[in-house]
Design a protein around this motif. Structure first.
Motif, PDB file in Angstrom:
ATOM      1  N   ILE A 127       2.142   9.875  -4.475  1.00  0.00           N
ATOM      2  CA  ILE A 127       2.924  10.992  -3.959  1.00  0.00           C
ATOM      3  C   ILE A 127       3.551  10.545  -2.641  1.00  0.00           C
ATOM      4  CG2 ILE A 127       2.856  13.356  -3.084  1.00  0.00           C
ATOM      5  CD1 ILE A 127       0.434  13.846  -4.859  1.00  0.00           C
ATOM      6  N   HIS A 128       4.847  10.733  -2.539  1.00  0.00           N
ATOM      7  CA  HIS A 128       5.558  10.371  -1.320  1.00  0.00           C
ATOM      8  C   HIS A 128       6.131  11.615  -0.671  1.00  0.00           C
ATOM      9  CE1 HIS A 128       5.615   5.978  -1.331  1.00  0.00           C
ATOM     10  NE2 HIS A 128       5.719   6.040  -2.642  1.00  0.00           N
TER      11      HIS A 128
ATOM     12  N   THR B 181      15.148   4.129  -5.019  1.00  0.00           N
ATOM     13  CA  THR B 181      14.699   4.361  -6.387  1.00  0.00           C
ATOM     14  C   THR B 181      13.624   5.447  -6.431  1.00  0.00           C
ATOM     15  OG1 THR B 181      15.184   2.060  -6.924  1.00  0.00           O
ATOM     16  CG2 THR B 181      13.750   3.237  -8.436  1.00  0.00           C
ATOM     17  N   VAL B 182      12.697   5.420  -5.494  1.00  0.00           N
ATOM     18  CA  VAL B 182      11.648   6.442  -5.449  1.00  0.00           C
ATOM     19  C   VAL B 182      12.266   7.812  -5.159  1.00  0.00           C
ATOM     20  CG1 VAL B 182       9.616   7.253  -4.177  1.00  0.00           C
ATOM     21  CG2 VAL B 182       9.783   4.867  -4.869  1.00  0.00           C
ATOM     22  N   ARG B 183      13.224   7.858  -4.280  1.00  0.00           N
ATOM     23  CA  ARG B 183      13.889   9.139  -3.992  1.00  0.00           C
ATOM     24  C   ARG B 183      14.603   9.681  -5.232  1.00  0.00           C
ATOM     25  NH1 ARG B 183      15.269   7.211   1.728  1.00  0.00           N
ATOM     26  NH2 ARG B 183      13.951   8.576   2.980  1.00  0.00           N
TER      27      ARG B 183
ATOM     28  N   THR C  63       6.728   9.379   4.571  1.00  0.00           N
ATOM     29  CA  THR C  63       6.229   8.104   4.032  1.00  0.00           C
ATOM     30  C   THR C  63       7.379   7.221   3.569  1.00  0.00           C
ATOM     31  OG1 THR C  63       5.855   9.013   1.806  1.00  0.00           O
ATOM     32  CG2 THR C  63       3.984   9.027   3.356  1.00  0.00           C
ATOM     33  N   LEU C  64       8.426   7.835   3.007  1.00  0.00           N
ATOM     34  CA  LEU C  64       9.587   7.055   2.579  1.00  0.00           C
ATOM     35  C   LEU C  64      10.336   6.483   3.778  1.00  0.00           C
ATOM     36  CD1 LEU C  64      10.901   9.224  -0.374  1.00  0.00           C
ATOM     37  CD2 LEU C  64       9.721   7.027  -0.508  1.00  0.00           C
TER      38      LEU C  64
ATOM     39  N   ALA D 110       0.833  -1.208   0.000  1.00  0.00           N
ATOM     40  CA  ALA D 110       0.000   0.000   0.000  1.00  0.00           C
ATOM     41  C   ALA D 110       0.866   1.256   0.000  1.00  0.00           C
ATOM     42  CB  ALA D 110      -0.934  -0.004   1.200  1.00  0.00           C
ATOM     43  N   LEU D 111       1.911   1.261   0.810  1.00  0.00           N
ATOM     44  CA  LEU D 111       2.812   2.420   0.826  1.00  0.00           C
ATOM     45  C   LEU D 111       3.593   2.543  -0.474  1.00  0.00           C
ATOM     46  CD1 LEU D 111       4.391   2.638   4.370  1.00  0.00           C
ATOM     47  CD2 LEU D 111       3.167   4.419   3.161  1.00  0.00           C
TER      48      LEU D 111
END
Length: 142
Positions: free
Chosen positions: A37-38, A123-125, A42-43, A31-32
């Protein structure tokens, strides 16, 4: 989210709690990870959640998986035999034992899928959320 209900009570009580907890950790992680949008919080939460998930997975492997005898499916045997035959043709070594019984299967965390889960937050960062690009190979027809 529905998997938790499907697995509820399916295993002996010694293992059921750990499996339910592991499934719940996967649901939270998924879910996270799917957020569009992070924020930094949240990260950070996703990183902590991954650490807990990893601990649960290692406990699952050492405690739950060790208690069950898993074997390959009947449809997996021909593929395994074909691969063994190909290996014996390319190498001068003898092929693996092709006994008539099913081959033992063990759960292991060394797969690519588990390995890449640890890189998800980084990777998201770096790239932002995963819905902003595709990994599909695009081709044009003239």
């Amino acid at each position: 989210q529905c998997a938790i209900l499907v697995f509820e009570g399916l295993f002996l009580s010694d293992y059921n709690g750990l499996i339910q907890s592991l499934l719940y950790q996967f649901v939270k992680w998924h879910a996270l990870a799917k957020l569009r949008i992070h924020s930094e919080s949240t990260l950070n939460f996703l990183e902590e959640l991954f650490k807990k998930l990893s601990q649960k997975l290692h406990k699952f492997k050492s405690y739950t998986c060790a208690a069950f005898h898993s074997v390959q499916l009947p449809k997996e045997k021909p593929a395994h035999q074909q691969k063994s035959a190909q290996c014996s043709e390319t190498n001068s070594t003898s092929p693996e034992s092709l006994a008539s019984g099913p081959r033992m299967k063990k759960f292991h965390l060394g797969t690519y899928k588990f390995y890449t889960m640890s890189d998800y937050v980084r990777t998201v960062r770096f790239f932002r959320t995963m819905d902003s690009f595709t990994t599909k190979i695009m081709c044009t027809y003239s």
